[in-house]
Write a protein that holds these residues in place. Sequence first.
Motif, PDB file in Angstrom:
ATOM      1  N   THR A  35      -5.134   1.463  -0.895  1.00  0.00           N
ATOM      2  CA  THR A  35      -4.159   2.338  -0.245  1.00  0.00           C
ATOM      3  C   THR A  35      -4.603   2.829   1.126  1.00  0.00           C
ATOM      4  OG1 THR A  35      -5.084   4.270  -1.386  1.00  0.00           O
ATOM      5  CG2 THR A  35      -3.265   3.112  -2.471  1.00  0.00           C
TER       6      THR A  35
ATOM      7  N   SER B 176      -8.189   9.150  -8.499  1.00  0.00           N
ATOM      8  CA  SER B 176      -8.098   7.736  -8.149  1.00  0.00           C
ATOM      9  C   SER B 176      -9.483   7.129  -7.980  1.00  0.00           C
ATOM     10  CB  SER B 176      -7.295   7.553  -6.861  1.00  0.00           C
ATOM     11  OG  SER B 176      -7.914   8.222  -5.787  1.00  0.00           O
TER      12      SER B 176
ATOM     13  N   ALA C   5      -2.057   2.702   3.788  1.00  0.00           N
ATOM     14  CA  ALA C   5      -0.957   3.665   3.781  1.00  0.00           C
ATOM     15  C   ALA C   5      -1.226   4.848   4.699  1.00  0.00           C
ATOM     16  CB  ALA C   5      -0.690   4.149   2.359  1.00  0.00           C
TER      17      ALA C   5
ATOM     18  N   VAL D 239       1.214   3.955  -3.328  1.00  0.00           N
ATOM     19  CA  VAL D 239       0.978   5.387  -3.156  1.00  0.00           C
ATOM     20  C   VAL D 239       2.204   6.174  -3.618  1.00  0.00           C
ATOM     21  CG1 VAL D 239       0.676   7.225  -1.461  1.00  0.00           C
ATOM     22  CG2 VAL D 239      -0.727   5.171  -1.326  1.00  0.00           C
TER      23      VAL D 239
ATOM     24  N   ALA E 249       0.830  -1.205   0.000  1.00  0.00           N
ATOM     25  CA  ALA E 249       0.000   0.000   0.000  1.00  0.00           C
ATOM     26  C   ALA E 249       0.866   1.256   0.000  1.00  0.00           C
ATOM     27  CB  ALA E 249      -0.939  -0.009   1.201  1.00  0.00           C
ATOM     28  N   TYR E 250       1.851   1.289   0.892  1.00  0.00           N
ATOM     29  CA  TYR E 250       2.753   2.437   0.919  1.00  0.00           C
ATOM     30  C   TYR E 250       3.471   2.601  -0.424  1.00  0.00           C
ATOM     31  CZ  TYR E 250       2.379   3.250   5.979  1.00  0.00           C
ATOM     32  OH  TYR E 250       1.921   3.565   7.244  1.00  0.00           O
TER      33      TYR E 250
END
Length: 333
Positions: A226, A218, A229, A200, A196-197
Amino acid sequence: MSKRLFGKIGLVGIGPIGSSLARVICRERLAGHIAIASGGIETLKRAEKLKLGDTYTTEANEAVRGADLVVVSVPVGASGAVAEEIEPALKEGAILTEVGSAKVSAIAQMQPVVPEGVHFIPGHPLTGTEKSGDAGFADLFENRWCILTPLEGTDLTALEKLSEFWRRCGANIGTTDPQHHDTTLALVSHLPHIIAYNIVGTAADLETVTKSKVIKYSASGFRDLTRLAASDPRTWHDMCLHNRDAILEMMARFLEDLAHLQRAIRWGEGDKLFDFFTRARAIRCSIIEEGQNIDASGYIPSARQSGIRRSLAQQTAPSPRHPQGRCQLDPSL
């Protein structure tokens, strides 16, 4: 009226897990006194304003003094320092537990300083939100799993009492060894956060290069993926450092699988793609069947961790209060 399990409970750390515990301990009347410790003055003031406990202090040793149960809920990297601070104040016969997501590291830091006569039983409630601070919920643990990793020679009476505590908080109980826990969590929790991080970061870089509004436009899939994140950076900084080997192993396996998927897309291997997506969808369906999907009460449990039921839990005690749902997916999807 619920029977009290403990006279005094000391909570060291009052983030999402600690503040949720404070709420459910109060609701279920599991202790006569809740003592809260936090190194942050503002966090402590918010906890007091919300009336999460009975006493509040910035000194962890003061919170645990005389406590029958001590729950350490701090970033894994701080576990050793906390253990050293509270060691002189822990009373004989007390149960000491921590709730971190990297058991081997937490145990290595804490076990050497635990006094004789104190029952150290590490644990990990598989739930949480992407919010930091005191963003807790009294029912955060409802029908979730709490995995205990008892050490050799653990007192069985203390283990059962801690298990009962988590059951009264609404959780189901599983046990495993620390190494197995860390390997499994590297896949079902730590790797999803890292992905996820990373995605992004990729989107932000692409936005810079193309001068387009990638993030602004998005779609829901990107937002869902995400969400993780938004989690506390310090927590995941610590996790990558304290469960490094298991995370690197799972990253390598993930990249191998991604390479196979990349090849199938490149060569237009439709059958392989369809089989892959069908299998993945069935796994997601099983998560819903286990009751680990997103809850409607306003918090977001860690559904990514639900697969741990089959691979981790050696003993289980499902709560009869929370029937498991069935997977109902639109066949047209």
